[in-house]
Design a protein around this motif. Structure first.
Motif, PDB file in Angstrom:
ATOM      1  N   LEU B  26       2.948  12.935 -28.487  1.00 33.24           N
ATOM      2  CA  LEU B  26       3.987  12.254 -29.276  1.00 33.24           C
ATOM      3  C   LEU B  26       4.195  10.845 -28.751  1.00 33.24           C
ATOM      4  O   LEU B  26       4.309   9.885 -29.509  1.00 33.24           O
ATOM      5  CB  LEU B  26       5.318  13.021 -29.195  1.00 33.24           C
ATOM      6  CG  LEU B  26       5.474  14.298 -30.031  1.00 33.24           C
ATOM      7  CD1 LEU B  26       6.819  14.947 -29.739  1.00 33.24           C
ATOM      8  CD2 LEU B  26       5.355  13.977 -31.521  1.00 33.24           C
ATOM      9  N   GLY B  27       4.233  10.745 -27.426  1.00 36.99           N
ATOM     10  CA  GLY B  27       4.432   9.441 -26.799  1.00 36.99           C
ATOM     11  C   GLY B  27       3.306   8.486 -27.126  1.00 36.99           C
ATOM     12  O   GLY B  27       3.536   7.316 -27.439  1.00 36.99           O
ATOM     13  N   GLN B  28       2.080   8.994 -27.085  1.00 36.21           N
ATOM     14  CA  GLN B  28       0.917   8.144 -27.400  1.00 36.21           C
ATOM     15  C   GLN B  28       0.989   7.629 -28.827  1.00 36.21           C
ATOM     16  O   GLN B  28       0.707   6.471 -29.103  1.00 36.21           O
ATOM     17  CB  GLN B  28      -0.383   8.944 -27.234  1.00 36.21           C
ATOM     18  CG  GLN B  28      -0.833   9.092 -25.805  1.00 36.21           C
ATOM     19  CD  GLN B  28      -2.097   9.941 -25.701  1.00 36.21           C
ATOM     20  OE1 GLN B  28      -2.487  10.596 -26.658  1.00 36.21           O
ATOM     21  NE2 GLN B  28      -2.716   9.919 -24.544  1.00 36.21           N
ATOM     22  N   LEU B  30       3.629   7.354 -30.751  1.00 35.39           N
ATOM     23  CA  LEU B  30       4.750   6.421 -30.884  1.00 35.39           C
ATOM     24  C   LEU B  30       4.354   5.034 -30.382  1.00 35.39           C
ATOM     25  O   LEU B  30       4.598   4.021 -31.037  1.00 35.39           O
ATOM     26  CB  LEU B  30       5.955   6.956 -30.088  1.00 35.39           C
ATOM     27  CG  LEU B  30       7.248   6.148 -30.171  1.00 35.39           C
ATOM     28  CD1 LEU B  30       7.842   6.209 -31.572  1.00 35.39           C
ATOM     29  CD2 LEU B  30       8.264   6.660 -29.154  1.00 35.39           C
TER      30      LEU B  30
END
Lengths: 182, 62
Positions: B26-28, B30
């Protein structure tokens, strides 16, 4: 009004990230650029209230965030369902964001409550610490942490991901993720 | 430190802990989305605005 060279550098240096933040907040490139412009005007008109040595970027983000919030409240009174409106405006202008592979992700992001969305972006994308994000949003550090957690959980639900294997149904997303990693 | 037994479906319940791998992905995603805008740099509109406010009319070389 001559602008100090160091101020000029710091302000211009913050513009790309301010734009990314603004677009993530309001879901519309034109409106985001207006937000950034208004932020720069306000910041430079009030540059005396900036404390040298503190984080210029965080200061500018705070101004942009507060301006967006007051605009948002105004529009909320004007437009009935502002959250639905945000999500809809994304759907109707997918190509404003350039690459279509982020559309699904953006649509999911748009469905988060505004509090959670801004917390997630500040910490997860803009690179601010929880403390800095709390300063920008004017709330407690614990509040930011819980908003970020909720945002992640909700995003995972909206995107139907339970494990990393569920990511990237399309090859382009995989490619972007693979090349953007590390 | 959540007991992992219950599902993550209840939105109002305390969020269940996401796996590290999911959080990372998810972080990647985003950041990839965010950086796409960041990499567009400073649109002329804003460097011109700063120049105008600066009042000396000099062109910013960059």
């Amino acid at each position: 009004m001559p602008i100090d060279e160091s101020v000029r550098k710091a302000v211009l240096g913050a513009v790309p990230s301010l734009r990314a933040f603004a677009i993530s907040l309001c879901g519309n490139v034109d409106r985001a650029d207006d937000l950034v412009q208004e932020t720069l005007l306000r910041a430079l008109a009030n540059i005396d209230s900036f404390q040298p040595g503190t984080n210029m970027s965080a200061w500018l983000f705070t101004i942009l965030r507060n301006h967006f919030r007051s605009e948002y409240r105004k529009r909320r009174r004007e437009v009935e369902d502002s959250d639905g409106h945000h999500a809809e405006s994304l759907k109707s202008q997918p190509d404003q964001y350039g690459h279509v592979e982020f559309r699904e992700f953006r649509e999911a992001l748009a469905q988060l409550p505004a509090d959670q969305r801004e917390a997630l972006i500040l910490v997860g994308a803009s690179g601010f610490s929880y403390e800095e994000a709390a300063g920008i949003c004017g709330c407690a550090v614990g509040t930011i942490k819980s908003r970020v957690n909720r945002a992640r959980t909700r995003l995972a639900e909206l995107l139907h991901v339970n494990s990393a294997e569920d990511f990237g149904p399309d090859e382009t997303t995989r490619a972007v993720l693979a090349s953007g990693g590390e | 430190m959540e007991a992992a037994a219950t599902g993550s479906k209840k939105l109002n319940a305390k969020p269940a802990k996401l796996g590290r791998d999911v959080q990372a992905r998810l972080g990647q995603q985003l950041r990839a989305m965010y950086d796409e805008v960041v990499n567009q740099g400073v649109p002329e509109r804003f460097s011109e605005l700063i120049n105008r406010l600066d009042g000396n009319g000099k062109k910013d070389g960059r």
